[in-house]
Design a protein around this motif. Structure first.
Motif, mmCIF file in Angstrom:
data_model
loop_
_atom_site.group_PDB
_atom_site.id
_atom_site.type_symbol
_atom_site.label_atom_id
_atom_site.label_comp_id
_atom_site.label_asym_id
_atom_site.label_seq_id
_atom_site.Cartn_x
_atom_site.Cartn_y
_atom_site.Cartn_z
ATOM 1 N N GLY A 112 0.797 -1.217 0.000
ATOM 2 C CA GLY A 112 0.000 0.000 0.000
ATOM 3 C C GLY A 112 0.832 1.270 0.000
ATOM 4 O O GLY A 112 0.286 2.365 -0.105
ATOM 5 N N GLY A 113 2.145 1.136 0.140
ATOM 6 C CA GLY A 113 3.018 2.304 0.134
ATOM 7 C C GLY A 113 3.113 3.012 1.467
ATOM 8 O O GLY A 113 3.510 4.188 1.521
ATOM 9 N N PHE A 114 2.784 2.319 2.563
ATOM 10 C CA PHE A 114 2.811 2.930 3.884
ATOM 11 C C PHE A 114 4.147 2.639 4.570
ATOM 12 O O PHE A 114 4.606 1.493 4.613
ATOM 13 C CB PHE A 114 1.671 2.395 4.751
ATOM 14 N N ARG A 115 4.757 3.673 5.137
ATOM 15 C CA ARG A 115 6.051 3.536 5.803
ATOM 16 C C ARG A 115 5.854 3.229 7.286
ATOM 17 O O ARG A 115 6.215 4.030 8.151
ATOM 18 C CB ARG A 115 6.888 4.804 5.604
ATOM 19 N N MET A 116 5.284 2.064 7.546
ATOM 20 C CA MET A 116 5.169 1.620 8.921
ATOM 21 C C MET A 116 6.524 1.070 9.365
ATOM 22 O O MET A 116 7.313 0.583 8.550
ATOM 23 C CB MET A 116 4.090 0.540 9.038
ATOM 24 N N LEU A 117 6.802 1.138 10.656
ATOM 25 C CA LEU A 117 8.097 0.719 11.154
ATOM 26 C C LEU A 117 8.463 -0.697 10.728
ATOM 27 O O LEU A 117 9.603 -0.930 10.281
ATOM 28 C CB LEU A 117 8.138 0.862 12.682
ATOM 29 N N GLU A 159 14.174 -6.896 10.189
ATOM 30 C CA GLU A 159 14.619 -7.790 11.258
ATOM 31 C C GLU A 159 13.732 -7.680 12.493
ATOM 32 O O GLU A 159 13.706 -8.588 13.325
ATOM 33 C CB GLU A 159 16.071 -7.471 11.625
ATOM 34 N N GLY A 160 13.030 -6.557 12.625
ATOM 35 C CA GLY A 160 12.050 -6.405 13.692
ATOM 36 C C GLY A 160 12.573 -5.947 15.033
ATOM 37 O O GLY A 160 11.812 -5.845 15.995
ATOM 38 N N ARG A 161 13.865 -5.634 15.132
ATOM 39 C CA ARG A 161 14.419 -5.258 16.428
ATOM 40 C C ARG A 161 13.826 -3.950 16.943
ATOM 41 O O ARG A 161 13.435 -3.847 18.108
ATOM 42 C CB ARG A 161 15.942 -5.141 16.328
ATOM 43 N N ARG A 162 13.761 -2.941 16.071
ATOM 44 C CA ARG A 162 13.191 -1.655 16.476
ATOM 45 C C ARG A 162 11.702 -1.804 16.769
ATOM 46 O O ARG A 162 11.180 -1.191 17.708
ATOM 47 C CB ARG A 162 13.419 -0.618 15.383
ATOM 48 N N THR A 163 11.033 -2.617 15.985
ATOM 49 C CA THR A 163 9.600 -2.837 16.189
ATOM 50 C C THR A 163 9.343 -3.458 17.556
ATOM 51 O O THR A 163 8.467 -3.010 18.303
ATOM 52 C CB THR A 163 9.044 -3.751 15.087
ATOM 53 N N GLY A 164 10.109 -4.500 17.877
ATOM 54 C CA GLY A 164 9.932 -5.169 19.162
ATOM 55 C C GLY A 164 10.249 -4.260 20.333
ATOM 56 O O GLY A 164 9.501 -4.232 21.317
ATOM 57 N N MET A 165 11.347 -3.502 20.238
ATOM 58 C CA MET A 165 11.727 -2.622 21.336
ATOM 59 C C MET A 165 10.730 -1.478 21.499
ATOM 60 O O MET A 165 10.475 -1.024 22.617
ATOM 61 C CB MET A 165 13.132 -2.080 21.109
ATOM 62 N N PHE A 199 7.056 -11.059 22.200
ATOM 63 C CA PHE A 199 6.997 -10.608 20.806
ATOM 64 C C PHE A 199 8.359 -10.095 20.348
ATOM 65 O O PHE A 199 8.844 -10.441 19.270
ATOM 66 C CB PHE A 199 5.937 -9.515 20.659
ATOM 67 N N ALA A 200 8.993 -9.254 21.163
ATOM 68 C CA ALA A 200 10.294 -8.690 20.804
ATOM 69 C C ALA A 200 11.354 -9.781 20.686
ATOM 70 O O ALA A 200 12.278 -9.661 19.863
ATOM 71 C CB ALA A 200 10.710 -7.653 21.835
#
Length: 292
Positions: free
Chosen positions: A212-217, A223-229, A273-274
């Motif tokens: 969709g062109g959305f800049r979600m984290l 790798e998901g590290r920033r997302t989890g933290m 989750f993280a």
């Protein structure tokens, strides 16, 4: 009004893409994001309850609820109007009324504008000017700040959490006509709650958001590290601020015990989750946020 559609509305029965299709009773709950609007009304009700201190009821309460529901419904319709092309690209949203052709864009625009204006005017002149102002800020920041930022920066979620957290403050000001510490405490709780809630959703649907062109984290953080933290940090903050109503005299020991227990369980899900960054862990965190 909430910064984003955190739960998918009930899918209606598919109908032909004609002008008459918009009259289907199943289309309107989808266009108005009925479940999200119900959450907005619920948090507004809680804000009013804590502000009034003598329970719910009376004309002002009901006018606040009706006007807020109209404003939230209008915002949902306008959000779908603005994002109709992106929604058509994503699996989780392509069956919404506009991309599926069950509602014409012009209809969604007209209905959304009408409901939003009525809701803002109702809050301003029938409740009080402060609540009307907060409602206007909620609508404007949701549609014209958060929505375009979704294509620009990963900070959009943090920005979108502001209009998403304003409904309980609106309920508070509707009851008190004042921006008190209690109202801001409720705002802060909902603000921090949204971040782990949406990180879970965005992780599960990161491929969809990318289409969709959305800049979600999670889109720019494979790798998901920033997302989890991010989920963990905001859940820790939520745990701390959830006890603010006790310190302000708005709630007692029972509330403190439940808030602490649920907060620790929520935090445990965020930590898992993280650590794992699996779809199952994300779904568990999402469900924990709903229970919380």
């Amino acid at each position: 009004m909430s910064s984003r559609s955190t739960t998918e509305p009930l899918q209606g029965v598919a109908t032909a893409a004609t002008g008459a299709s918009a009259s289907s009773s199943s289309v309107w709950p989808e266009l108005f994001k009925a479940r999200l609007t119900a959450l907005v009304v619920l948090t507004t009700t809680l804000g009013f309850y804590f502000g009034a201190r003598d329970g719910l009821g009376g004309l002002v309460f009901w006018e606040t609820i009706v006007a807020t529901a109209l404003l939230a419904s209008g915002a949902a319709a306008l959000n779908q109007y603005l994002e109709r092309e992106a929604d058509a690209l994503m699996t989780r949203t392509r069956k919404r009324p506009l991309p599926s052709g069950r509602v014409e864009p012009g209809t969604a625009l007209q209905v959304g504008v009408l409901l939003s204006i009525v809701g803002m005017l109702w809050l301003t002149f029938r409740v009080n000017a402060l609540t009307g102002l907060l409602g206007t800020i909620t609508l404007g920041s949701y549609l014209f700040v958060y929505t375009p930022l979704k294509r620009v920066t990963t900070l959009n979620t943090l920005v979108g959490a502001v209009p998403g957290a304003l409904p309980p403050l609106m309920g508070w000001t509707a009851a008190t006509d004042d921006l008190g510490a209690g109202g801001w405490a409720l705002f802060t709780i909902l603000f921090f709650w949204q971040m782990p809630h949406f990180m879970a959703i965005a992780w599960m649907y990161r491929d969809d958001y990318a289409r969709g062109g959305f800049r979600m984290l999670p889109v720019v953080d494979p790798e998901g590290r920033r997302t989890g933290m991010t989920a963990v940090r905001h859940t820790v903050a939520l745990l701390a601020f959830s006890l603010a109503p006790v310190g302000l005299g708005l709630a007692g020991r029972w509330y403190a015990g439940v808030a602490l227990a649920l907060g620790l369980a929520f935090l445990a899900c965020a930590v898992v989750f993280a650590a794992r960054l699996t779809r199952e862990a994300a779904r568990r965190l999402f469900l924990a946020s709903i229970v919380y």
